[in-house]
Design a protein around this motif. Structure first.
Motif, PDB file in Angstrom:
ATOM      1  N   ALA A   3      15.025  -1.433  -7.129  1.00 46.51           N
ATOM      2  CA  ALA A   3      14.331  -0.704  -8.193  1.00 46.51           C
ATOM      3  C   ALA A   3      14.627   0.795  -8.100  1.00 46.51           C
ATOM      4  N   MET A   4      14.630   1.331  -6.876  1.00 46.44           N
ATOM      5  CA  MET A   4      14.926   2.750  -6.690  1.00 46.44           C
ATOM      6  C   MET A   4      16.336   3.074  -7.155  1.00 46.44           C
ATOM      7  N   MET A   5      17.320   2.251  -6.758  1.00 46.56           N
ATOM      8  CA  MET A   5      18.705   2.503  -7.132  1.00 46.56           C
ATOM      9  C   MET A   5      18.914   2.314  -8.640  1.00 46.56           C
ATOM     10  N   LEU A   6      18.179   1.380  -9.248  1.00 45.01           N
ATOM     11  CA  LEU A   6      18.254   1.209 -10.701  1.00 45.01           C
ATOM     12  C   LEU A   6      17.839   2.497 -11.400  1.00 45.01           C
ATOM     13  N   TYR A   7      16.766   3.104 -10.922  1.00 45.74           N
ATOM     14  CA  TYR A   7      16.319   4.367 -11.499  1.00 45.74           C
ATOM     15  C   TYR A   7      17.365   5.469 -11.290  1.00 45.74           C
ATOM     16  N   ILE A  62       9.281   0.742 -17.286  1.00 47.99           N
ATOM     17  CA  ILE A  62       9.859   0.070 -16.110  1.00 47.99           C
ATOM     18  C   ILE A  62       8.970   0.291 -14.887  1.00 47.99           C
ATOM     19  N   TYR A  63       8.407   1.499 -14.772  1.00 46.74           N
ATOM     20  CA  TYR A  63       7.538   1.786 -13.631  1.00 46.74           C
ATOM     21  C   TYR A  63       6.269   0.935 -13.672  1.00 46.74           C
ATOM     22  N   ILE A  75       0.836  -1.202   0.000  1.00 50.34           N
ATOM     23  CA  ILE A  75       0.000   0.000   0.000  1.00 50.34           C
ATOM     24  C   ILE A  75       0.871   1.252   0.000  1.00 50.34           C
ATOM     25  N   GLY A  76       1.924   1.240   0.829  1.00 49.59           N
ATOM     26  CA  GLY A  76       2.808   2.401   0.886  1.00 49.59           C
ATOM     27  C   GLY A  76       3.545   2.639  -0.410  1.00 49.59           C
ATOM     28  N   LEU A  77       3.913   1.524  -1.086  1.00 50.26           N
ATOM     29  CA  LEU A  77       4.678   1.635  -2.328  1.00 50.26           C
ATOM     30  C   LEU A  77       3.821   2.039  -3.526  1.00 50.26           C
ATOM     31  N   ALA A 114       3.178  -3.671 -11.469  1.00 46.55           N
ATOM     32  CA  ALA A 114       2.520  -4.927 -11.782  1.00 46.55           C
ATOM     33  C   ALA A 114       3.114  -6.089 -10.974  1.00 46.55           C
ATOM     34  N   LEU A 115       4.427  -6.091 -10.784  1.00 46.97           N
ATOM     35  CA  LEU A 115       5.091  -7.144 -10.041  1.00 46.97           C
ATOM     36  C   LEU A 115       4.764  -7.113  -8.548  1.00 46.97           C
ATOM     37  N   LEU A 116       4.414  -5.932  -8.035  1.00 46.69           N
ATOM     38  CA  LEU A 116       4.086  -5.824  -6.611  1.00 46.69           C
ATOM     39  C   LEU A 116       2.855  -6.667  -6.253  1.00 46.69           C
ATOM     40  N   PHE A 117       1.950  -6.810  -7.214  1.00 49.98           N
ATOM     41  CA  PHE A 117       0.717  -7.524  -6.951  1.00 49.98           C
ATOM     42  C   PHE A 117       0.779  -8.964  -7.491  1.00 49.98           C
TER      43      PHE A 117
END
Length: 309
Positions: A271-275, A300-301, A204-206, A306-309
């Motif tokens: 993912a954050m560091m990749l960005y 990518i976003y 939810i936070g993400l 999509a992967l989170l769920f």
């Protein structure tokens, strides 16, 4: 459930409106001090658009919802580059060839590494670590504003003179009050949704909370791109990412230490560091963020969400 959804919508609406007002008021004051547009984007505008993240994460930490506090910051940083910068570049390619931009891109990446070091040390961000992050932010602001005033040779614009100092200050105070209310509504409704739907606070936070608190950045960057104020557009994103880590997590953990399950955040932090690294590559090598690069960031976003769920 209906009341929860209404609270969620009301909270996001307040954050969007008041974040925009805060940016307008802060920018009007900053222009009177003859600060360059890029530095305005990285400091005043970035702080204004990061205020929702600050309030949401602080309230979440005080309520014991550390998952939302940390997930909000990581998710917002991902959304800032993938969603906001991606969409902005699709509208209009963004030049990224200034030395100041390269320096601030490195500062953003260093802040991400600092967050990792603190997290690895004990699956928590302590009060002392939070204060160190705030101190680093203070140094960043001092050097940015000092350098911005040294390099600025333009006179105050008419836009900056349209709003008086008292009116700008009143708008800032009103906006902060609205942001506080909106943040509280958003945290409460997001927590209710997490419990009723069986979705973890981390997800939810993400997603929901991160997107809601990123709306001011989205509005500011897209409007700046349409007005061809590209320095403010990209400066807002980089500055917001720096503020989110050093200010939002720093102040939140200084008030209430943030504890979390580190393995849950490996993929999100990656993912954050990749960005961050991709953005650095665009700045140092391509020296611009074109429509193709913007499309890549946006795709990518979408895949990340999509992967989170």
């Amino acid at each position: 459930m209906l009341i929860t959804i209404i609270k969620l919508i009301a909270g996001c609406t307040l954050l969007l409106l008041c974040g925009d007002w805060l940016v307008n008021g802060g920018t009007a004051l900053a222009r009177r001090f003859r600060i360059s547009p890029l530095v305005i984007g990285m400091t005043i505008v970035a702080f204004g658009t990061s205020a929702p993240e600050l309030l949401v994460s602080t309230i979440a930490a005080l309520k014991g919802s550390s998952g939302i506090a940390l997930g909000n910051v990581v998710g917002s940083n991902i959304a800032n580059i993938g969603l906001i910068l991606g969409l902005t570049a699709l509208i209009l390619p963004i030049p990224a060839n200034s030395r100041s931009l390269r320096v601030h891109g490195l500062v953003m990446t260093a802040a991400g590494i600092l967050l990792a070091l603190f997290a690895i040390s004990g699956s928590r961000i302590s009060r002392i670590e939070g204060l160190l992050m705030v101190a680093a932010l203070g140094l960043f602001l001092f050097l940015s504003i000092a350098k911005g005033r040294q390099t600025d040779t333009e006179t105050d614009s008419a836009e900056g003179k349209e709003m008086g100092a008292i009116a700008a200050l009143a708008l800032i105070i009103l906006s902060c009050a609205g942001l506080a209310l909106g943040a509280d509504l958003l945290v409460d409704s997001a927590s209710d949704l997490a419990r009723s739907a069986g979705v973890s606070e981390r997800v939810i936070g993400l997603t929901v909370v991160a997107l809601g608190t990123s709306l001011p950045e989205l509005a500011a960057s897209v409007i700046a791109a349409i007005k061809k104020q590209m320095d403010i557009s990209i400066g807002n994103v980089i500055g917001s990412n720096i503020f989110n880590i050093l200010c939002v997590l720093g102040l939140s953990s200084a008030i209430q230490p943030i504890e979390f399950n580190l393995p849950d955040y490996y993929s999100n932090y990656a993912a954050m560091m990749l960005y961050f690294i991709l953005l650095l590559g665009f700045i140092f090598m391509a020296k611009k963020i074109g429509r193709l690069s913007g499309g890549l960031l946006f795709i990518i976003y979408i895949a990340f969400v999509a992967l989170l769920f």
